[in-house]
Every structure is written in structure tokens, then in C-alpha cells.
Design an enzyme around this catalytic site. Sequence first.
Site, PDB file in Angstrom:
ATOM      1  N   ASP A 205       0.829  -1.197   0.000  1.00  0.00           N
ATOM      2  CA  ASP A 205       0.000   0.000   0.000  1.00  0.00           C
ATOM      3  C   ASP A 205       0.870   1.256   0.000  1.00  0.00           C
ATOM      4  O   ASP A 205       2.029   1.231   0.426  1.00  0.00           O
ATOM      5  CB  ASP A 205      -0.881   0.042   1.253  1.00  0.00           C
ATOM      6  CG  ASP A 205      -2.260  -0.548   1.011  1.00  0.00           C
ATOM      7  OD1 ASP A 205      -2.550  -0.905  -0.145  1.00  0.00           O
ATOM      8  OD2 ASP A 205      -3.020  -0.666   1.975  1.00  0.00           O
ATOM      9  N   LYS A 227      -3.316   3.380  -3.244  1.00  0.00           N
ATOM     10  CA  LYS A 227      -4.430   4.224  -3.649  1.00  0.00           C
ATOM     11  C   LYS A 227      -4.241   5.619  -3.081  1.00  0.00           C
ATOM     12  O   LYS A 227      -3.652   5.804  -2.016  1.00  0.00           O
ATOM     13  CB  LYS A 227      -5.754   3.649  -3.137  1.00  0.00           C
ATOM     14  CG  LYS A 227      -6.044   2.230  -3.585  1.00  0.00           C
ATOM     15  CD  LYS A 227      -7.271   1.675  -2.896  1.00  0.00           C
ATOM     16  CE  LYS A 227      -7.528   0.234  -3.286  1.00  0.00           C
ATOM     17  NZ  LYS A 227      -8.676  -0.343  -2.553  1.00  0.00           N
TER      18      LYS A 227
END
Length: 424
Positions: A205, A227
Site C-alpha cells: 500500500d 491508492k
Amino acid sequence: MAIVDLYPTSLRLLGRPVLVVGGGTVAARRAKALLDAGAHVTLVAQLLSAPARELADAGLLSWQARAYESADIAGVWYVVAASGDTATDALVAADAEGNRIWCVNHSDAAESAAWTPAVATVEDIKVAVNAGGDPLRAVAIRNAIAASLESGDLPLARFRGTGEGHKLNPGKGRVALVGGGPGAEELITVRGRRLLAEADVVVADRLGSRGLLETLGEHVVVIEVGKTPGHHPVPQGEINAILVREALAGKRVVRLKGGDPYVLGRGGEEAIACREHGVDVEVVPGVTSAVSVPAAAGIPVTHRGLAKAFTLISGHEELENVPHGSDHTVILLMGVGTLNRSMPILEAAGRGQDCPVAIIENGYSKDQRVTIGTLGTIVSLAQAARVRNPAVVVVGDVVRVSPLAPPELATANYGTRETIRSFS
């Protein structure tokens, strides 16, 4: 002078006869280790200590209840002389030497043909330490190495198969959903750090412990799926598919996530996807930023006399149903972009414009920054300071506890202040 003419090796004693002379606790420890290695142990001693007697009573070894005889050496592969009597151990060692059999003489390390190292076992790894004839030093070093292996500071990944049990076989991989904490490498759990050290593939991530990626071996494949608000280049369904695909290829996969996998981290969806495809999945909790990042600014989410409960919510969700009152802490994750909507809602819901608010950006990083205001002022303060995500917003009286909060908290505009704690 310490002996340095050692040639370290490992003996495979499965099914081979070995001899232990002595019935004390040292002899019992050596016999137990040899049994663990699969050797057929004969123990010669007139008397047995309690640990040695347990082995004999269980039928794990052959006990000869008498004094040592030179004929006992015949046909064995390895000898331990640990009778506690110097003359007896010297005789055993001499007989072994004459028969070209390796022998550990516990009465005279300097003259012993072999040494027993301090051994640490972590999974299928054995680490043996000799320390110049100083057993306490060897144990201390052994313990330090074992701790580093357990914590993942030393690599545990396999680089080649050493038998059928170690080969990467389709369908035998696994997935670990690892919470990396708020971003500082030191705040990942020991279990998470160890799984990273064993990984073949890391699915990372943007907000995970990025510095940990630099510690991975060159063989480890890192797949970036980070993201940002409003921009999801790798959809969640594709992330799920990546985890399943790599695990079914026989890989040990770590999904390295920021905070905790099950706190607004979609870890539940990933776990379900793995199980639906028959992939073993382990969830390793992490230090959630919802609690840890406020703590970095000296703000407890609960505090006696100020707040005894808190609500964690995404900054993109509706806030009308959050319990009213500044004695109930509200924590917003990734809520900077919706401050102009969320703050008026919380103010109108009974907290009032003087309710304290803190925004902590980049918690536990060298760029950590804290902005403190109230529901009535925080939007303009955040705009002036150009506050950006990743950030945690804390609303409630607990903000008063922070060392960064000025005494006149109830009425003043406080602005942006330096962090009180960060990790570089």
C-alpha cells in the site's frame, strides 16, 4: 588461548547409534538433543539424574546401569563424555580417538575433539555458535541471533528447495494480511516483521511502512497497489486476484497495509477472497493510525473525566448519527478533503463551535505536523496551513490534553504547530 582450528559442520544422525557416558543433567541435555536429531542413544551411567531418568523410563534410549567400559565405543558414530569425572571422560575420549570417532569431552574443552555449540532453532533453521570455549558467551550470542530471526531482522526466506517439503508447489502458497502501523518501521509487530522476512511477494500500500520495503532481498517481488483519494489505479477486485494468483503459484505473499488490515483497510474483503479460492490466509493486526497518530501528538482518544468512548469513521461518511457532545471523541480518517462539510455537521449536532479539533498530518514521520483549532476555526486554519492527507482528525475535549494545546484552548485560534514526536 582460545581454540580456533574449528571446522563447523552439521551431523545427520538419523538412525545412527551414538554413546553418551554420564547420567547427570548435562548428559541428559545432550542425550535429549541427540534423540531430537533421530539418533539411537545408548547412555552408560550407574546413577541417573531426574531428567535422564525421564528419558530412560520413557524408553527413548538404552540405559546401561554400570560404569563405562572401552567396549562400549564399538560401532558408534558419535560420543559424548559427560560423566562429571575427569578421568572417566578422558578415558572415553582416548578410546574414541583410537577408534577415529568424534567425541565431545565435557571435562576438558581445550583437548576435546569436538565441541557442542549453543544451538538456536527457528522453523527449519538451526544456528550453532561456538565462542572460543566460553559457553556463556556462546549462549548470549545464540540468543541474540535467535531473537533477530524471530523478529525478522535477519532474513528467513528460502532461496532454493532442499527437499520435497521445501519446494514451492502450486496450491501450497499462503497470504498474510499484515498491518504495518502508521508508517514508522519500528511500529510494525514482531510477527509482521518476521513474515516480511520470509516473503516471496509483497503487495504494498501507499500508506504502509515504506521503509521496510528497502530491507527486502533482491529476490522479493514488490507489487505496488497504492491508492490515493479519488484515484485507485489498482481496483480492489484486482488486488484480491493478485493475492490469490501469487499464493496459488506457491508463493508466500504478504499484503503490507497501513494501520490495521481490519480497520477501514478492506482486509476482510481480501481474506474472504483468499478463502473462497482455498488459499490459507493469516491476519496480523497492526497499530491503527486512528489511535496511534493522535498519540503521536499527545492526544489520547479516551481520557478519564474528558471522554470514555470514541467513534472512528471515514471522513467520507455521514456524521449525523455520531453520538453528540465533546466528551465523545470523534476520529476521522482521511477527512481533510471533507472538513468544510463534516465540521459544521459536528458543530450543529451539539458540540458547538468551541469544541477542540486537532489534525495530525503524516503521523510518525519526519514530516509530521499538528494543526489545532476548534470546530468554528479549523477549516480556515487548515486551508491557511495547506493541510493535506494522510491525516487524522480528532474532535473532542481530549485535544486539550495534548502538550501542543495552549491554555486558552476554548476561545483562541491556535494554528499549526510543530510535532512533539516523529520517526525519521
